[in-house]
Write an enzyme that holds these catalytic residues in place. Structure first.
Site, PDB file in Angstrom:
ATOM      1  N   ASP A   1      14.040 -32.504 -22.145  1.00 24.69           N
ATOM      2  CA  ASP A   1      15.065 -32.878 -21.569  1.00 24.69           C
ATOM      3  C   ASP A   1      15.855 -33.855 -22.523  1.00 24.69           C
ATOM      4  O   ASP A   1      15.430 -34.786 -23.426  1.00 24.69           O
ATOM      5  CB  ASP A   1      14.748 -33.891 -20.390  1.00 24.69           C
ATOM      6  CG  ASP A   1      15.888 -34.047 -19.271  1.00 24.69           C
ATOM      7  OD1 ASP A   1      16.986 -33.571 -19.374  1.00 24.69           O
ATOM      8  OD2 ASP A   1      15.982 -34.657 -18.379  1.00 24.69           O
TER       9      ASP A   1
ATOM     10  N   ASN B   1      19.590 -23.750 -13.915  1.00 27.54           N
ATOM     11  CA  ASN B   1      20.570 -23.847 -15.009  1.00 27.54           C
ATOM     12  C   ASN B   1      21.701 -22.842 -15.257  1.00 27.54           C
ATOM     13  O   ASN B   1      22.687 -23.258 -15.826  1.00 27.54           O
ATOM     14  CB  ASN B   1      19.695 -23.756 -16.357  1.00 27.54           C
ATOM     15  CG  ASN B   1      18.762 -25.048 -16.507  1.00 27.54           C
ATOM     16  OD1 ASN B   1      17.777 -25.158 -17.334  1.00 27.54           O
ATOM     17  ND2 ASN B   1      19.395 -26.032 -16.048  1.00 27.54           N
TER      18      ASN B   1
END
Ligand code: FPP
Length: 248
Positions: free
Chosen positions: A28, A76
């Protein structure tokens, strides 16, 4: 979840510590890394892909047996088209590179997630990489692509229901092991350690079933800046935890 506060990376000796068998990483912070530099988010992902290559190699070299990286979640797809395309290009590039340049490697490649969303060309690369590496005896690298822990459980429940209907499985015989056996990670140990760079305190749908007893180490570094030394720090933090699995 414990937050691992560290000052700045210092040289650490990991040669004597209790190593996790299976490590998960939520890669991340690519977007924030790019933003800080006034670059497009795709530049953050490119930098993140470089870090991924370096850290995967490092984990394999230090004897980690299983590494699962969260590369693309079922959520996503909601990102702008140009960002999704940039990520798909990075995955494709890596799979082509692995086929071309890693012929003598010992890493076993696996792709976990729902493949039905990927174009034919990517599916072929996934299959070829799995096929070419399946008899190797090194670290298993699970690339989680179009992966979601909830979606994985939904798929498992459907498959179990079908097998009960077809008489291949008895409903009363279903136990925790049965569920594990219907997941993408079938046959693999659960992750001992999950590392989340970029400071967020969330599981983000990563290995929901498998992480029931995983140790989380959350680190205040953006993924593109993550180094081998950060990895050592996370391993050291893990080795100092007292895992009780619900006991005392
Ligand atoms: C989350 O950070 C990261 C992703 C959604 C993509 C992760 C992908 C890579 C690191 C590339 C991997 C490449 C290969 C070849 C496997 P974010 O973009 O959400 O960051 P932010 O929270 O700072 O916006």
């Amino acid at each position: 979840m414990a937050l691992f506060h560290w000052k700045k990376p210092q040289a650490t000796d990991i040669s004597q510590i209790q190593m996790p068998e299976h490590v998960g990483i939520i890669m991340d912070g690519n977007g924030r890394w790019a933003k800080k530099r006034g670059l497009p988010r795709s530049a953050g992902h490119s930098a993140g892909a470089k870090t991924f290559r370096k850290i995967a190699r490092y984990c394999s070299n230090i004897g980690i047996k299983y590494l699962t990286v969260y590369a693309f979640s079922t959520e996503n797809w909601r990102r702008p088209d140009n960002e999704v395309s940039a990520l798909m290009n990075l995955f494709t590039e890596y799979m082509e590179e692995a086929l071309r340049d890693f012929r003598d490697d010992y890493i076993v490649m696996k792709f976990i997630g729902d493949r039905s969303a990927f174009p034919e060309e990517m599916l072929k690369l996934m299959e070829e990489n799995e096929e070419i590496s399946k008899d190797r005896d090194g670290m298993v690298l699970n690339l989680a692509m179009n992966y979601g822990g909830r979606a994985e459980l939904v798929t498992a429940v459907r498959d179990i229901a079908r097998d009960v209907r077809d008489g291949a499985l008895s409903a009363d015989g279903i136990d925790e092991q049965t569920i594990s056996d219907y997941l993408y990670t079938k046959g693999q140990p659960d992750p001992d350690l999950i590392i989340r760079p970029s400071g967020e305190h969330r599981t983000s749908n990563f290995l929901l079933w498998q992480s029931a007893y995983s140790e989380y180490v959350i680190m205040d570094v953006l993924w593109p800046d993550f180094t081998e030394e950060h990895m050592n720090q996370a391993l050291l933090e893990y080795a100092n935890r007292n895992r009780r699995f619900g006991g005392v």
